[in-house]
Enzyme design. Structure first.
Site, PDB file in Angstrom:
ATOM      1  N   GLY B  21      16.090  49.915  49.294  1.00 33.15           N
ATOM      2  CA  GLY B  21      14.753  50.509  49.313  1.00 33.15           C
ATOM      3  C   GLY B  21      14.402  51.099  50.664  1.00 33.15           C
ATOM      4  N   ASN B 114      22.042  46.496  40.690  1.00 34.70           N
ATOM      5  CA  ASN B 114      23.387  46.249  40.182  1.00 34.70           C
ATOM      6  C   ASN B 114      23.364  45.676  38.774  1.00 34.70           C
ATOM      7  OD1 ASN B 114      25.166  46.942  42.311  1.00 34.70           O
ATOM      8  ND2 ASN B 114      24.566  45.087  43.426  1.00 34.70           N
ATOM      9  N   LYS B 200      30.877  51.163  36.356  1.00 34.36           N
ATOM     10  CA  LYS B 200      30.692  50.528  37.659  1.00 34.36           C
ATOM     11  C   LYS B 200      31.128  49.064  37.617  1.00 34.36           C
ATOM     12  CE  LYS B 200      27.996  50.200  41.769  1.00 34.36           C
ATOM     13  NZ  LYS B 200      26.812  50.477  42.567  1.00 34.36           N
ATOM     14  N   ASN B 204      32.930  46.300  40.001  1.00 29.70           N
ATOM     15  CA  ASN B 204      32.101  45.199  40.507  1.00 29.70           C
ATOM     16  C   ASN B 204      32.540  43.829  40.016  1.00 29.70           C
ATOM     17  OD1 ASN B 204      30.325  46.398  42.272  1.00 29.70           O
ATOM     18  ND2 ASN B 204      28.772  46.830  40.727  1.00 29.70           N
ATOM     19  N   ASN B 208      33.575  41.932  43.374  1.00 25.47           N
ATOM     20  CA  ASN B 208      32.462  41.119  43.863  1.00 25.47           C
ATOM     21  C   ASN B 208      32.803  39.637  43.759  1.00 25.47           C
ATOM     22  OD1 ASN B 208      29.701  42.398  44.672  1.00 25.47           O
ATOM     23  ND2 ASN B 208      30.487  43.738  43.081  1.00 25.47           N
ATOM     24  N   SER B 270      28.829  43.708  47.946  1.00 28.19           N
ATOM     25  CA  SER B 270      27.424  43.290  48.093  1.00 28.19           C
ATOM     26  C   SER B 270      27.297  41.788  47.839  1.00 28.19           C
ATOM     27  CB  SER B 270      26.537  44.074  47.127  1.00 28.19           C
ATOM     28  OG  SER B 270      26.849  43.753  45.787  1.00 28.19           O
TER      29      SER B 270
END
Lengths: 329, 329
Positions: B21, B114, B200, B204, B208, B270
């Site tokens: 943001g 996400n 995606k 991920n 991740n 992330s």
């Protein structure tokens, strides 16, 4: 009576004087058996200072000279029983090479090791019977020639067969089991060694791997609903593989093992101890061999395989070696 | 020309002034859009000191007073676009509650988040179009009102539909994409948002999770043959689930992603950054929702499920919180 007792005493060679070999070797020697140990880095220490076991079941102190210490298996005279008590991480060829010089037709070889398939390479070089000895024991080598025995201690013996079928309760199993029993060790005798190996994997595969990957004790794993579910799912994969390999295990065995583990005093798995000490992990014996066996009979073990990949990654990472690597013997 | 430029400027509300943001909000404000941010712990700091972005694509400094700072969404006047830029760990109900006061029929809501299924709870409270905005960006909030943008930065936009089918390139997608583009952000426009979300996830889900469970970078994972095999197997599960959910992805997409990851500069995922900072992990959005979707269509994802169980275990463990938990906004 004296004659009987004497005739029942035998000659034991113990290869590897760590948490397993040190503990059981000391008990057998204390019971009067002739003990030969094969040690590498600790040989001089053992020759000069002997072997000491601090045990919840009574300490044992073997003075220097009360047992024979050898640097190489080839130096050991003929013995009745060879206990191979090194980690499986040395690999099957090295294990067979350690045993071969001692494994004449009159000698019983016992693989006091974790995992699946550890007896086969020994049987390939052995002239006599080959047994598996599955230890359920909490012991550690705290220093050269010094073992601490904290809890449990039982050994389950069964005889290896080339085709993996039940050998029955053979004379070799009976003889070794009786020696251990008289030395104060609780024993079980198995008619079907391979079935016993698979049953032990039902516990070892989930708990050893997850305790390392998640850096957790059995208590923490059992307290987490997701981890508990995962443990049970992995157990299910082991049951499926065992069944397809001809060693069916009832589902309730897994449920009971789960309950028993939740209720037991938490302790670190052998693989967790290896990881903490920076030693190589026994991935081939505990994961590789069962995965290969399952693959051969067309059974998928995706969760077990995931764990194995993760363990191999952690095992290969240089930074995981927090302490010096202890030699295999 | 001036009139054209002025009419194209719109009012943006950005909920959450963190790595996402803060970065995109600053870029939009610098391009002339009216910016309203909703912040909790950082609100006073933003009011007094403004918002600063150090970026490889050019720094942005928004002085105090050049944008509006609100403590609650209800305080924000009507806006054209709401960017929801908080972690999914606040949960779908809390996310919907943040957006609801702002989501009138003339307002476009964009889930800059996400995972899978993050738009549906917003659509349930929104009067206007709901988009997904998938960010491929390396940025961090290094202090209140201070974001560091290290690499990449593109956003892929697509419009949510209730039935998960392709919405096409809608006016709402075009308008938001054009605003970002004019603000200097590389964008992609997606006709089928759900398909894009699944694509995606192909990256991920393996990277991740494994980066957290194995405490490893993408480079280390790709350098280890077993970990690489595991990544590819997990990708295969995502492909199977996506296909069964009506969003087929060719196998070569996974192979190409694997190659691209092996070739790229390693960076932390992330989820790895969240784990390192002691923040909650986005397990529900990245694992829970895809697993539930796969389950609904009868597809098993055992490796993905294993990873999810492991992540939930690590996420729940109190000792993993190495630093203080940063608030979600």
């Amino acid at each position: 009576v004296i004659a009987d007792a004497v005739t029942s005493l035998r000659r034991y060679a113990v290869i590897g004087v760590g948490a397993i070999g040190g503990y059981y070797g000391a008990r057998l020697a204390a019971a009067g058996h002739e003990l030969h140990v094969v040690a590498r880095s600790d040989a001089d220490h053992l020759r000069r200072h002997g072997l000491r076991v601090d045990s919840v079941d009574g300490d044992v102190d073997l003075p220097a000279g009360s047992f024979a210490v050898h640097d190489e298996p080839a130096e050991v005279p003929p013995v009745d029983v060879v206990l191979l008590a090194v980690k499986t991480t040395i690999g099957p060829e090295a294990a067979a090479a350690l045993v071969a010089p001692l494994a004449g037709p009159e000698t019983t070889v016992v693989a006091m090791q974790n995992g699946l398939g550890v007896e086969a390479p020994l049987a390939a070089v052995a002239g006599g019977p080959v047994l598996g000895g599955m230890c359920f024991v909490c012991s550690n080598k705290v220093a050269p020639g010094h073992v601490r025995h904290l809890d449990f201690g039982s050994v389950t013996f069964g005889q290896h067969t080339a085709d993996g079928r039940a050998a029955g309760l053979t004379p070799a199993v009976e003889a070794v089991a009786a020696d251990f029993e008289k030395a104060g060790v609780r024993v079980s005798r198995l008619a079907d060694l391979a079935a016993g190996r698979w049953r032990k994997l039902v516990w070892n595969i989930p708990y050893n791997g997850l305790s390392v990957v998640l850096d957790a004790g059995t208590d923490a794993l059992m307290a987490d609903p997701g981890a508990r579910t995962l443990v049970r799912q992995i157990m299910g994969e082991v049951l499926a593989a065992a069944g397809a390999c001809g060693h069916p295990i009832p589902e309730r065995f897994a449920d009971e093992m789960l309950e028993a583990t939740a209720a037991m005093t938490p302790y670190d798995t052998s693989m967790k101890l290896d990881a903490l000490a920076g030693r190589p992990l026994e991935i081939d014996a505990i994961y590789g061999a069962p995965l290969a066996a399952a693959h051969d009979v067309g059974v998928a073990m995706p969760r077990t395989e995931t764990l194995a990949h993760q363990l191999r990654f952690l095992d290969a990472r240089p930074t995981k070696r927090r302490h010096s690597v202890r030699p295999a013997i």
